[in-house]
Design a protein around this motif. Structure first.
Motif, PDB file in Angstrom:
ATOM      1  N   VAL A  69       0.838  -1.198   0.000  1.00  0.00           N
ATOM      2  CA  VAL A  69       0.000   0.000   0.000  1.00  0.00           C
ATOM      3  C   VAL A  69       0.877   1.253   0.000  1.00  0.00           C
ATOM      4  N   GLU A  70       1.894   1.258   0.856  1.00  0.00           N
ATOM      5  CA  GLU A  70       2.779   2.414   0.901  1.00  0.00           C
ATOM      6  C   GLU A  70       3.552   2.547  -0.415  1.00  0.00           C
ATOM      7  N   GLN A  71       3.964   1.420  -0.988  1.00  0.00           N
ATOM      8  CA  GLN A  71       4.668   1.467  -2.267  1.00  0.00           C
ATOM      9  C   GLN A  71       3.780   2.071  -3.350  1.00  0.00           C
ATOM     10  N   LEU A  72       2.491   1.695  -3.335  1.00  0.00           N
ATOM     11  CA  LEU A  72       1.565   2.232  -4.331  1.00  0.00           C
ATOM     12  C   LEU A  72       1.302   3.720  -4.075  1.00  0.00           C
ATOM     13  N   CYS A  73       1.236   4.120  -2.817  1.00  0.00           N
ATOM     14  CA  CYS A  73       1.037   5.540  -2.512  1.00  0.00           C
ATOM     15  C   CYS A  73       2.177   6.377  -3.081  1.00  0.00           C
ATOM     16  N   LEU A  74       3.435   5.888  -2.927  1.00  0.00           N
ATOM     17  CA  LEU A  74       4.579   6.613  -3.462  1.00  0.00           C
ATOM     18  C   LEU A  74       4.564   6.618  -4.990  1.00  0.00           C
ATOM     19  N   THR A  75       4.253   5.455  -5.563  1.00  0.00           N
ATOM     20  CA  THR A  75       4.206   5.353  -7.028  1.00  0.00           C
ATOM     21  C   THR A  75       3.124   6.249  -7.599  1.00  0.00           C
ATOM     22  N   ASN A  76       2.014   6.347  -6.898  1.00  0.00           N
ATOM     23  CA  ASN A  76       0.897   7.158  -7.384  1.00  0.00           C
ATOM     24  C   ASN A  76       1.281   8.636  -7.464  1.00  0.00           C
ATOM     25  N   VAL A  77       2.064   9.131  -6.491  1.00  0.00           N
ATOM     26  CA  VAL A  77       2.496  10.530  -6.539  1.00  0.00           C
ATOM     27  C   VAL A  77       3.321  10.776  -7.798  1.00  0.00           C
ATOM     28  N   VAL A  78       4.265   9.853  -8.082  1.00  0.00           N
ATOM     29  CA  VAL A  78       5.111   9.999  -9.267  1.00  0.00           C
ATOM     30  C   VAL A  78       4.274   9.955 -10.544  1.00  0.00           C
ATOM     31  N   GLN A  79       3.296   9.037 -10.594  1.00  0.00           N
ATOM     32  CA  GLN A  79       2.472   8.892 -11.788  1.00  0.00           C
ATOM     33  C   GLN A  79       1.603  10.127 -12.015  1.00  0.00           C
ATOM     34  N   GLN A  80       1.048  10.685 -10.945  1.00  0.00           N
ATOM     35  CA  GLN A  80       0.185  11.859 -11.108  1.00  0.00           C
ATOM     36  C   GLN A  80       0.992  13.080 -11.549  1.00  0.00           C
ATOM     37  N   LEU A  81       2.260  13.152 -11.160  1.00  0.00           N
ATOM     38  CA  LEU A  81       3.105  14.234 -11.658  1.00  0.00           C
ATOM     39  C   LEU A  81       3.300  14.125 -13.169  1.00  0.00           C
ATOM     40  N   GLU A  82       3.413  12.888 -13.677  1.00  0.00           N
ATOM     41  CA  GLU A  82       3.526  12.714 -15.119  1.00  0.00           C
ATOM     42  C   GLU A  82       2.221  13.089 -15.812  1.00  0.00           C
ATOM     43  N   HIS A  83       1.092  12.758 -15.203  1.00  0.00           N
ATOM     44  CA  HIS A  83      -0.189  13.198 -15.757  1.00  0.00           C
ATOM     45  C   HIS A  83      -0.255  14.723 -15.817  1.00  0.00           C
ATOM     46  N   LEU A  84       0.275  15.388 -14.782  1.00  0.00           N
ATOM     47  CA  LEU A  84       0.268  16.852 -14.763  1.00  0.00           C
ATOM     48  C   LEU A  84       1.040  17.416 -15.955  1.00  0.00           C
ATOM     49  N   ARG A  85       2.202  16.847 -16.235  1.00  0.00           N
ATOM     50  CA  ARG A  85       3.032  17.357 -17.321  1.00  0.00           C
ATOM     51  C   ARG A  85       2.340  17.256 -18.675  1.00  0.00           C
ATOM     52  N   ALA A  86       1.356  16.356 -18.780  1.00  0.00           N
ATOM     53  CA  ALA A  86       0.657  16.177 -20.050  1.00  0.00           C
ATOM     54  C   ALA A  86      -0.393  17.249 -20.295  1.00  0.00           C
ATOM     55  N   HIS A  87      -0.778  17.990 -19.268  1.00  0.00           N
ATOM     56  CA  HIS A  87      -1.774  19.044 -19.458  1.00  0.00           C
ATOM     57  C   HIS A  87      -1.135  20.226 -20.185  1.00  0.00           C
ATOM     58  N   GLU A  88      -1.856  20.784 -21.128  1.00  0.00           N
ATOM     59  CA  GLU A  88      -1.288  21.800 -22.013  1.00  0.00           C
ATOM     60  C   GLU A  88      -0.813  23.020 -21.247  1.00  0.00           C
TER      61      GLU A  88
END
Length: 810
Positions: free
Chosen positions: A744-763
């Protein structure tokens, strides 16, 4: 004077002499450097100070050169020695009545001697380091004093505006006003009306041209315009008369009754000191509120008092008016962008130059124009904002008595009356305690509204003895103070009543405060619904949190057939059996009302000024903070932020759907676009946390299963995070110093990194990142450890580093 400097200032000066920073090469002298902002601010303040100094000298009846001397000394001496670098000192309108009365009674040379003695008194107070004590004067008294002085100035100058001569007091001026109106001078009145019209309309000029023109001070434009019109029209009017400096009168030996001179010195010292010290604190606030301002440096009030005292000694010796901090010039100095005391010093030098070079031009100014300028300043001293403030705080009586006392009796007498009324009001509030007793549904309620002191003990005892033996009692204390006599009375009665089979619940301003010894740690509001016992609960800082548990639970008093309870910091004693409802448990609506009421009583008065500023200026947050909706994540607490700092978006799982996601929900994308393109935030932070329920649900979901609920459809945006976690080739984020505790903690950390990549995709985000105007940050908050971790890129690894005090620059 150096012996009286604050220790920090003395040591600092000594250190600079012994080890000068950035020492120049040997053989070269250090050059005096002035920032461009200081130079422009000095010119702006000089243009305001020149006509005002002449006008205040005219209003006091002093030689007009005295105003220029005080302005120059205030800039050079107080500006160099004072502890408030951005405050500008000079002849102040608040001293006009005092100085005029001194000149009328003792003459000009003795008035200068009184100024010198007042300066020496200020130096003595600075050596005693009592400057902070001056701030203990009620603002209602200070504002009332200034309002009374303002009315006195306006009424006196009205006679000069009409072409006559002012009388010695406000009543005399009012009685002579009808006769003056009957024989008004049309030329003087027309020049005065023109001056007042320019003062009123110049700051309101519209358009781009108006914006450029408003950079010129309205006071200078009004006086210069009136002078030009009077000269062009050939009007015959009394004008400024500046005799030769060779005949300028200097200070002489005091001549007059000893008691009268002592009172004059005390009055001058009081008004100069209080006005200057309050002005210094106001300048600190103005400087801190400037856009892009560096960390504000608070004024050294003892040093400021020393600088004001030195300036008064020099000004009085040279035949100048008393000196104090001036609000109009200080405000102009701050708004003009001054960054150091150099602006104040240069402004003083410019006044000296004008007094020596511009005498022919100054002698063209009509006295009617200066009188109109000073009358406008006096009227502005009666501030509607101050009146609304004192009315809201129920101190309008103190304000009114002080103002009327200054108008009718004098400054010292009016301030003394104001202090007496303020003490009376405070004593009245302390003794005004309402104690009532009523019975409702078999429970007796004793309500205490106000401060519980020994004066209220007889009424408290009568109300408590109306309660029959063995009854259930709720004592509500709606006040912030309880002295020892009241505490012992209530404690003795409580012990007696509970020993005879009754129950006692004592609540307070937080809708539930435990009674405790006055002055002890436990006198702080404890927990809602706690018993009347004096158990040792040490969890003061977060008492408003409903589910917070004390570190050392203590048994509650024996309640007979009621369930066993433990001492908690929630609404009431929480039953040991979670299935049994707690006695007196407040429903959600009642808890909401209590929270709102507590905010209105305690928090709102503290933040009202800041929120009013934000309401006027609009929100200007520095960052977008995107985090989970989990109730344990308090964004303002973990970021040490306040109103207006963060633009917060919360959702389940702190998810950022990528652009084009088929979710039918654009709320997160809309918030991102608004924050970046409209609010121009400088950073975006994605914050995950430990024990996230959304991540647990993702881990427990079956791949490919259809999402049939809104929550399931929303959590699909976390699918990329789950895939990233299960990808053996993807580098896994890790915590500094240890591996993640579980999946669960590993996924919480991974999720932060993944959402930052989603942010970069916004125009909008990509565009701002390309321009270099935006930064992205990842944060992981461990709830149980109360520890924040900041994402750092280290050699292609993503490491969540522990945030320590040394990392605050990040």
């Amino acid at each position: 004077m150096s012996a009286c400097l604050p220790a920090g200032a003395t040591e600092s000066a000594h250190t600079e002499r012994a080890h000068p920073p950035h020492s120049p090469p040997p053989g070269r002298s250090r050059r005096f450097r002035v920032a461009g902002a200081d130079l422009s601010a000095a010119v702006a303040v000089f243009l305001i100070a020149l006509p005002l100094s002449l006008g205040i000298a005219l209003a006091t009846g002093a030689p007009l050169q005295a105003g220029l001397v005080a302005a120059a000394v205030g800039g050079l001496v107080a500006g160099r020695l004072g502890g408030s670098p951005l405050q500008v000192s000079g002849p102040a309108a608040g001293l006009t009545v005092v100085t005029a009365d001194l000149i009328h009674q003792y003459g000009w040379r003795t008035t200068c001697a009184v100024t010198v003695l007042a300066g020496l008194a200020q130096l003595g107070l600075a050596c005693l380091r009592v400057a902070r004590a001056a701030l203990a004067v009620s603002p209602a008294i200070v504002h009332g004093m200034l309002a009374g002085i303002g009315v006195t100035i306006a009424v006196a100058q009205a006679h000069i505006v009409l072409g006559g001569e002012p009388q010695s007091s406000v009543p005399d001026n009012l009685r002579a006003l009808p006769a003056q109106l009957a024989r008004l001078d049309p030329a003087a009145l027309s020049v005065s009306v023109l001056t007042l019209a320019v003062l009123l309309l110049w700051p309101r000029m519209p358009g781009r041209a108006g914006h450029l023109l408003r950079r010129m001070p309205a006071a200078l434009v009004a006086v210069a315009g009136a002078t030009a019109v009077a000269a062009a029209a050939g009007l015959v009017l009394p004008v400024v008369d500046l005799p030769s400096w060779h005949s300028h009168a200097l200070a002489g030996l005091p001549d007059g009754p000893v008691l009268g001179l002592v009172a004059a010195v005390l009055t001058t010292t009081l008004v100069c000191s209080v006005q200057s010290l309050l002005g210094a604190t106001a300048v600190d606030k103005l400087a801190a509120a400037r856009p892009g301002a560096p960390s504000p440096v608070r004024s050294d009030l003892d040093r400021e008092l020393l600088g004001q005292g030195a300036a008064n000694v020099v000004s009085g010796t040279l035949g100048g008016l008393p000196v104090a901090g001036v609000a109009v010039r200080s405000t102009a100095n701050v708004h003009a962008g001054a960054v150091s005391r150099n602006a104040t010093i240069i402004h003083g030098a410019l006044v000296v130059a004008a007094a020596l070079v511009l005498v022919p031009l100054l002698e063209l100014i009509p006295l009617a124009a200066l009188a109109a300028l000073v009358m406008a300043v006096g009227l502005r001293m009666v501030s509607l904002h101050h009146i609304r403030t004192v009315t809201r705080h129920r101190e309008v009586l103190v304000y009114a008595v002080t103002a009327l006392g200054v108008i009718s009796l004098g400054v010292l007498e009016g301030v003394a009356l104001g202090i007496a009324v303020a003490l009376g009001v405070a004593l009245h509030r302390l003794t005004r305690t309402r104690i009532t007793h009523e019975e409702e549904s078999g429970v007796h309620h004793v309500h205490v509204r106000g401060q519980l002191t020994f004066l209220a003990v007889p009424r408290l005892s009568r109300a408590l003895h109306l309660v029959p033996q063995g009854a259930d009692v709720v004592v509500s204390l709606n006040g912030s103070f309880m002295d020892h006599a009241a505490y012992e009375t209530l404690q003795d009665w409580q012990n007696t009543h509970t020993a005879r089979g009754g129950t006692v619940e004592i609540t307070g301003r937080r809708a539930g405060v435990r009674i405790a010894e006055p002055g002890a740690l436990s006198t702080e509001p404890a927990h809602e619904g706690e018993s009347g016992t004096t158990g040792d609960c040490r969890c003061r800082p977060w008492t408003a949190w409903r589910n917070h548990q004390c570190e050392r639970p203590t048994p509650a008093p024996d309640t007979g057939d009621r369930p066993d309870t433990t001492h908690t910091s929630g609404d009431t004693h929480r039953p040991a059996d979670p299935g049994t409802p707690a006695r007196g448990h407040a429903p959600g609506g009642r808890q909401l009302v209590r929270g709102l009421s507590t905010f209105q009583r305690r928090t709102a008065p503290l933040v009202r000024g800041e929120l009013a500023r934000l309401a006027r200026e609009g929100q200007q947050p520095s960052q977008l903070f995107l985090t989970c909706a989990d109730s344990r994540v308090v964004t303002s607490m973990i970021t040490s932020s306040g109103p207006g700092d963060l633009f917060v978006v919360r959702n389940v799982g702190n998810l950022v759907p990528p652009p084009g996601a088929e979710s039918g929900d654009d709320s997160v994308a809309a918030a991102i676009e608004y924050a970046v393109d409209v609010l121009a935030v400088r950073s975006i932070t994605v914050c995950g946390h430990s024990g996230c329920g959304a991540m647990q649900a993702l881990l427990g979901s079956r791949p490919g299963s259809p999402a049939v609920t809104p929550l399931g459809r929303w959590l699909r945006h976390g699918g990329p995070s789950l895939e990233r976690l299960r990808d053996p080739g993807a580098p896994a984020p890790r915590l500094a110093g240890r591996a993640p505790a579980d999946d669960v903690e590993q996924l919480c950390l991974t999720n932060v990194v993944q959402q930052l990549e989603h942010l970069r995709a916004h125009e909008s985000v990509a565009r701002a990142l390309e321009k270099g105007t935006l930064e992205l940050h990842g944060v992981y908050f461990h709830v149980g450890e109360a520890q924040a971790y900041l994402l750092a890129e280290q050699e292609e690894e993503r490491v969540f580093d522990r945030v320590r005090e040394v990392d605050l620059a990040v």
